[in-house]
Design a protein around this motif. Structure first.
Motif, PDB file in Angstrom:
ATOM      1  N   GLU A 165      45.374  45.352  40.176  1.00 39.02           N
ATOM      2  CA  GLU A 165      46.012  44.718  39.032  1.00 39.02           C
ATOM      3  C   GLU A 165      47.118  45.608  38.488  1.00 39.02           C
ATOM      4  O   GLU A 165      47.030  46.835  38.549  1.00 39.02           O
ATOM      5  CB  GLU A 165      44.993  44.462  37.918  1.00 39.02           C
ATOM      6  CG  GLU A 165      43.847  43.560  38.316  1.00 39.02           C
ATOM      7  CD  GLU A 165      42.791  43.487  37.228  1.00 39.02           C
ATOM      8  OE1 GLU A 165      41.919  42.603  37.322  1.00 39.02           O
ATOM      9  OE2 GLU A 165      42.829  44.331  36.297  1.00 39.02           O
ATOM     10  N   ARG A 170      47.741  41.422  35.616  1.00 40.36           N
ATOM     11  CA  ARG A 170      48.077  40.509  36.705  1.00 40.36           C
ATOM     12  C   ARG A 170      47.661  41.112  38.039  1.00 40.36           C
ATOM     13  O   ARG A 170      47.952  42.271  38.331  1.00 40.36           O
ATOM     14  CB  ARG A 170      49.571  40.214  36.732  1.00 40.36           C
ATOM     15  CG  ARG A 170      50.037  39.259  35.655  1.00 40.36           C
ATOM     16  CD  ARG A 170      51.518  38.952  35.817  1.00 40.36           C
ATOM     17  NE  ARG A 170      52.366  40.073  35.459  1.00 40.36           N
ATOM     18  CZ  ARG A 170      53.672  40.124  35.681  1.00 40.36           C
ATOM     19  NH1 ARG A 170      54.269  39.115  36.299  1.00 40.36           N
ATOM     20  NH2 ARG A 170      54.388  41.169  35.307  1.00 40.36           N
ATOM     21  N   ALA A 715      41.765  40.392  34.557  1.00 34.74           N
ATOM     22  CA  ALA A 715      43.090  39.771  34.477  1.00 34.74           C
ATOM     23  C   ALA A 715      42.964  38.284  34.248  1.00 34.74           C
ATOM     24  O   ALA A 715      41.996  37.652  34.655  1.00 34.74           O
ATOM     25  CB  ALA A 715      43.852  40.021  35.773  1.00 34.74           C
ATOM     26  N   ARG A 718      45.421  32.615  37.342  1.00 35.45           N
ATOM     27  CA  ARG A 718      46.682  31.900  37.550  1.00 35.45           C
ATOM     28  C   ARG A 718      46.340  30.468  37.942  1.00 35.45           C
ATOM     29  O   ARG A 718      45.706  30.230  38.966  1.00 35.45           O
ATOM     30  CB  ARG A 718      47.480  32.577  38.666  1.00 35.45           C
ATOM     31  CG  ARG A 718      48.795  31.906  38.975  1.00 35.45           C
ATOM     32  CD  ARG A 718      49.601  32.784  39.902  1.00 35.45           C
ATOM     33  NE  ARG A 718      48.964  32.986  41.179  1.00 35.45           N
ATOM     34  CZ  ARG A 718      49.217  32.240  42.257  1.00 35.45           C
ATOM     35  NH1 ARG A 718      50.089  31.279  42.200  1.00 35.45           N
ATOM     36  NH2 ARG A 718      48.613  32.485  43.397  1.00 35.45           N
ATOM     37  N   ASP A 791      56.295  35.291  40.612  1.00 37.85           N
ATOM     38  CA  ASP A 791      55.477  36.161  39.744  1.00 37.85           C
ATOM     39  C   ASP A 791      55.707  35.868  38.265  1.00 37.85           C
ATOM     40  O   ASP A 791      55.741  36.773  37.424  1.00 37.85           O
ATOM     41  CB  ASP A 791      55.769  37.636  40.027  1.00 37.85           C
ATOM     42  CG  ASP A 791      55.391  38.046  41.440  1.00 37.85           C
ATOM     43  OD1 ASP A 791      54.521  37.372  42.019  1.00 37.85           O
ATOM     44  OD2 ASP A 791      55.967  39.022  41.951  1.00 37.85           O
TER      45      ASP A 791
END
Length: 834
Positions: A165, A170, A715, A718, A791
């Motif tokens: 991460e 992320r 994290a 997504r 990203d």
């Protein structure tokens, strides 16, 4: 020849013709014997000829030719293969008689000669059929005799899995092999079992390990489809291949696979076989086993999988590397839809359940692909994580990397080196970015990781040149010298060593501030001689230099070999005022348990630098940028300091600069230690510092919220919704120009960008290499230009801000602002107009 009847006795008084006790020779019998010999020789020659034709035809695969030859032989001899009464009748007594159908003088062929000619042909044809069958039977016997034990193969796990991460949580990279937990029957989701059976082996519950019906179906579809379109291995066969056999593609392995499958079916239940298969199957992206795949892709255990997630995982086992959602989310989603439809066909779910599953949100917990430039940093992190938490099992590492600054660092290095590297004979560059606490925020170890994995920021030891003067001047300031102290720039000799200035001239009396700013060698040599080389070495050690430092006068001018990371660390210590600064890359490490395996302490001990000498050193560093050798590093409106370094014959060029928040170390040179075209530390290295710092402040100001490293917070996930992917395009694109991308044959134009080709397009291609881009329709719909993200950042804005293209007439306000930024900074194509 006598006409006397041989059956009549000789007349009395006739003279004898032979010796007593010997048979009387008959001339007809002798002639028949000679004819038979000739016929036997002819038959042998004919047989040899036809056998040669048959064998050569078979060797050439000429089946029809062989059949034609054989057919001719059979047709010309209707009695071949059966014996006639004439063949078995005894030869008549007395002289041979010539048949009226036989030409005068033609020899009579006895039956045993005809059989001699016919039987070998029959045997040859039989051999052509029997030999392959015998060979196959032998292979089956050999395969059975050499069966390996069940479970004799342990899959190679490689290095433990690392999920990496960034500092904001992320996930941007993974390393190693994910193993997860071994599932029990209670952990296996029923939907997952139904999905894998539906797509891989519909008759799993009814066959006995080998499915003849499935084999025939696969053979037919492959034959009619013009290639290998469907496999015939059952789940049981796949399981024994994974656990007991190698992956070699041979007939022997396939035979052994069938034998072992039958054995497994007799010793294990269907549920045990299915569970064993799911615990060992490969699901792509380094994930072995269902639990590892569930955690790798969705951040959860296998027991918590939803129906659409189970369908996606079931669809991966046929082509895991190609369909891994980290690489090809669209393809994985399409395959999941096929699995759902197959489950409907087999009765596992209803059509309504399948439609509901397709509409559900799928949340990926992983990045698309590791950004290529971060691999230098990852190599370092892998070793650091092993040192800090050397435990078995999969781990997640929260690092110090700032992805925004990392992307910026890669971009400025690529652009500057592409523009000036070739003409100045500079082949490589490296950069390290740290904060005052020693956290490594960005690292560029070279121009292309795929070309060379050698990390020039960490592994390369090069002479420091004038960069080493930091330790000389700091030692002098700690021993009573000040920036106003005046020394004379003049020729000097220390032992056998006579230092020279790079200009070859001498400037006379000058204060130390100016001598440091102009990097005057003779003054630095005098200072080192005054305070002593051992004291200079001690100062370097206090600031964190660990490389060998020889106790010689030339050390004052940087004759020792050091790394970019340790020199950046030393300069960080001057800015922080606490030495040595511990350069680090890991905030925290988590394993499977809730409690972190490692959390970096918030405060680190160290020794404070004396206040006055430190202030003098910072003042001298600022003078380098304000009006000395580092003027190219100056950034308008921002206080900055630093030091240049250049080695003999321009083999190495250095610049380490600092702002109130960041320390940036830069090295430029060639791997073979060859000379550059007069590139010093105030040239490309100082310019790289300028390019980076000018944009870094804005990047950090709009940076993302950083989760607490102390609590090692996981994290955020997504999210990717099927509805979005239905109209969007995802994947790793090819670059046509800086405004046009190609996804698997479909061309996409970026909204607001007039693309450029040439070097700018190549730079973009390097930046996007193996990184997933997601594009969604803009106002013009799917047929118009798209807005793409990488990203989480808008790709068009990144391109325009880097000077990679001009904004088009339809560019929205944010893209026009990005272009204006590039114009003001004169980067990319705007730098050409100077």
């Amino acid at each position: 020849m006598s006409n006397a009847d041989p059956r009549r006795p000789p007349s009395p008084g006739a003279s004898p013709q032979v010796l007593p006790g010997k048979a009387v020779p008959d001339e007809n019998e002798a002639e028949q014997t000679r004819a038979a010999a000739r016929e036997a020789a002819a038959a042998a020659r004919t047989f040899g000829h036809h056998l040669g034709v048959l064998v050569s035809s078979a060797a050439r695969g000429a089946g029809r030719g062989t059949a034609r030859v054989a057919g001719t032989l059979w047709a010309s001899r209707p009695s071949l293969g059966r014996r006639t009464p004439q063949d078995t009748a005894p030869p008549p007594a007395g002289p041979a008689r010539v048949s009226s159908a036989t030409p005068t003088g033609a020899p009579i062929r006895p039956g045993w000669i005809t059989g001699l000619r016919r039987r070998p042909i029959r045997l040859a044809i039989l051999a052509l059929v029997a030999l392959p069958a015998a060979a196959l039977a032998g292979l089956v016997v050999y395969s059975f005799a050499t069966l390996p034990p069940l479970g004799g193969v342990v899959p190679e796990t490689g290095q433990r899995a690392l999920t990496v991460e960034a500092d904001d949580g992320r996930v941007f990279a993974t390393r190693g092999t994910f193993q997860g937990q071994k599932l029990t029957a209670a952990d296996l989701p029923p939907r997952m079992a139904q999905a894998i059976i539906a797509i891989e082996d519909r008759r799993f519950r009814s066959h006995w390990g080998v499915d003849p019906r499935g084999l025939l179906r696969a053979l037919w579809r492959n034959a009619t489809g013009g290639g290998i379109r469907e496999g015939a291995s059952t789940i049981t066969q796949q399981y024994v291949r994974l656990t007991s056999l190698t992956q070699e593609k041979t007939l022997r392995r396939k035979i052994q696979e069938a034998f072992l499958a039958l054995r497994v079916e007799s010793t294990m239940s269907k549920d045990e076989i299915l569970l064993g298969y799911l615990n060992t199957a490969y699901f792509g992206a380094g994930a072995y086993g269902l639990d590892a795949a569930a955690r790798r892709y969705f951040g959860k255990g296998a027991k918590a999988l939803t129906l659409p997630e189970a369908a996606m995982l079931a669809g991966l086992v046929r082509a895991p590397s190609q369909l891994a959602p980290t690489r090809n989310f669209g393809g994985a989603k399409e395959r999941a839809d096929v699995v759902l439809q197959t489950m409907v066909e087999t009765g596992a779910i209803t059509a309504a359940e399948a439609d509901k599953a397709r509409a559900q949100t799928i949340t990926l917990r992983t990045p698309p692909e590791t950004p290529p430039g971060t691999n230098y940093f990852l190599d370092m992190v892998s070793g650091e994580a092993k040192r800090l938490a050397d435990t078995a099992g999969d781990v997640t590492v929260r690092t110090t990397l700032n992805l925004d600054l990392q992307s910026l660092a890669e971009g400025v290095v690529a652009r500057r080196m592409d523009a000036e590297g070739a003409k100045k004979k500079a082949g490589q560059a490296a950069m390290v970015v740290m904060n005052k606490e020693g956290a490594i925020l960005a690292m560029v170890g070279g121009r292309d990781y795929e070309d060379s994995q050698f990390n020039r920021a960490v592994q390369a030891k090069r002479q420091a040149g004038s960069l080493f003067k930091l330790f000389v001047y700091l030692t002098a300031y700690e021993n009573g010298f000040t920036p106003e102290t005046v020394l004379v720039d003049r020729p000097i000799q220390i032992g056998d060593w006579e230092p020279q200035n790079s200009t070859g001239r001498f400037k006379g009396a000058m204060p130390l501030r100016a001598a440091f700013a102009q990097s005057v060698n003779t003054v630095a040599a005098q200072l080192a001689d005054e305070v002593g080389i051992p004291a200079v070495i001690a100062t370097a050690r206090r600031l964190g230099v660990t490389s060998d430092l020889p106790n010689v006068p030339s050390l004052a001018l940087g004759s020792a070999e050091v790394t970019l990371l340790e020199m950046t660390r030393a300069y960080t210590g001057v800015l922080a005022g606490l030495v040595p600064v511990d350069a680090y890359s890991v905030h925290a490490i988590r394993g499977g348990a809730p409690q972190p395996l490692y959390v970096r302490p918030e405060a680190r001990g160290g020794k404070a630098l004396p206040t006055e000498p430190r202030a003098m050193m910072l003042e001298s560093l600022q003078a380098v940028v304000d009006g000395g050798t580092g003027k190219a590093a100056r950034v308008s409106g921002m206080p900055a300091g630093g030091k240049t370094g250049t080695t003999q014959d321009y083999r190495d060029a250095w610049f380490v600069g600092m702002t109130p928040d960041l320390i940036v170390g830069v090295w430029v040179g060639n791997d073979d230690n060859s000379s550059m075209n007069r590139v010093g530390g105030g040239d490309i290295p100082a310019s790289l510092f300028h390019d980076f710092i000018q944009r870094a402040s804005a990047q950090m100001a709009r940076g993302r919220k950083r989760p607490s490293a102390a609590r090692a917070e996981p994290a955020p996930a997504r999210e990717v919704t099927p509805a979005a992917t239905a109209t969007a395009i995802r994947g790793v694109p090819d670059v046509i120009d800086t405004g046009t991308l190609a996804f698997r044959g479909r061309t996409v134009r970026l909204l607001g960008v007039d693309g450029e080709g040439g070097a700018l397009a190549r730079q973009l291609a390097r930046y996007l290499r193996r990184r997933e881009v997601a594009c969604t329709p803009a106002a013009g719909g799917e047929t118009g230009p798209l807005r793409c993200q990488i990203d989480g950042d808008d790709l068009a804005a990144l391109i325009l801000a880097a000077g990679g293209a001009r904004a088009s007439e339809d560019a929205p306000a944010d893209l026009l602002a990005a272009e204006e930024q590039a114009r003001s900074e004169r980067v990319g194509l705007w730098g050409r107009q100077r």
